[in-house]
Write a protein that holds these residues in place. Sequence first.
Motif, PDB file in Angstrom:
ATOM      1  N   GLY A  98      31.274 -26.738  46.743  1.00 24.68           N
ATOM      2  CA  GLY A  98      31.035 -25.305  46.862  1.00 24.68           C
ATOM      3  C   GLY A  98      32.300 -24.559  47.247  1.00 24.68           C
ATOM      4  O   GLY A  98      33.387 -25.133  47.350  1.00 24.68           O
ATOM      5  N   GLY A 104      30.535 -19.942  51.873  1.00 27.14           N
ATOM      6  CA  GLY A 104      30.207 -21.149  51.121  1.00 27.14           C
ATOM      7  C   GLY A 104      29.660 -22.241  52.018  1.00 27.14           C
ATOM      8  O   GLY A 104      28.700 -22.941  51.654  1.00 27.14           O
ATOM      9  N   GLN A 108      25.976 -23.942  51.855  1.00 27.04           N
ATOM     10  CA  GLN A 108      25.848 -25.388  51.716  1.00 27.04           C
ATOM     11  C   GLN A 108      24.934 -25.958  52.797  1.00 27.04           C
ATOM     12  O   GLN A 108      24.063 -26.795  52.516  1.00 27.04           O
ATOM     13  CB  GLN A 108      27.228 -26.050  51.793  1.00 27.04           C
TER      14      GLN A 108
END
Length: 233
Positions: A98, A104, A108
């Motif tokens: 990612g 991000g 995740q």
Amino acid sequence: MKSTAPARYAALGSRYFGILLAVMAVIVVLSGIGAVKGVQFGPIITDGGFFLFPFAYILGDVISEVYGFKVARKAVFTCFGLSVFASLSYWIIIILPGFDDDFGHQRQAALENVLGPVPQLVAGSLLAFLAGQLMNSFIMVRLKARQGERRVWVRLLGSSGVGEFIDTLIFCTVAAPVIGITDVGGWANYVIVGFVYKVAVQYLFVPVTAVVINWIKRHEPSYGLEAAEPAAV
């Protein structure tokens, strides 16, 4: 004593089976995702998929009554395969790299928290679904072989309890530790509430299910052309 009016079924080929199967598969996959979340209403313990899953059994009843055990078995195994595919897809999505920033990392972590436990739940739900749905369908078809076209409501009521109990017992035993249930009392609550709720929903919808079944029978061009299946009865 068997009815003088033999059990009848429809052949595949019309659009109705495809619609029933598609809806059933979506419900099974979504139920697997929803089961990740433990849900509590006061003393009642359940999971996030509780409001969806009974409808998979209702659709299984419709398919069994209209198309027979062999087709119902095909539907169950199709849902099984699609659930496995969904679980593998979640795993691939999680391991894909990612964005390397705070946003991000947050996304995740959220994916891992929500979809990470799903494969274990899917394993339990698939085993439960196979055992429960196949037993549910088998009982319906056995009863229909004896009753013919009469008393569809008896078949709907009679098959629900056994199939739902097997399904709930297996699934709740596997799912309990995943959603945070670690004591025997919580597990028993989870099993009992799940079983009572699922059966209650199916019983509540028996009049609607019977109407849907009769409607499909009238509009299914091939209904009555297929004889009862010796292997299923």
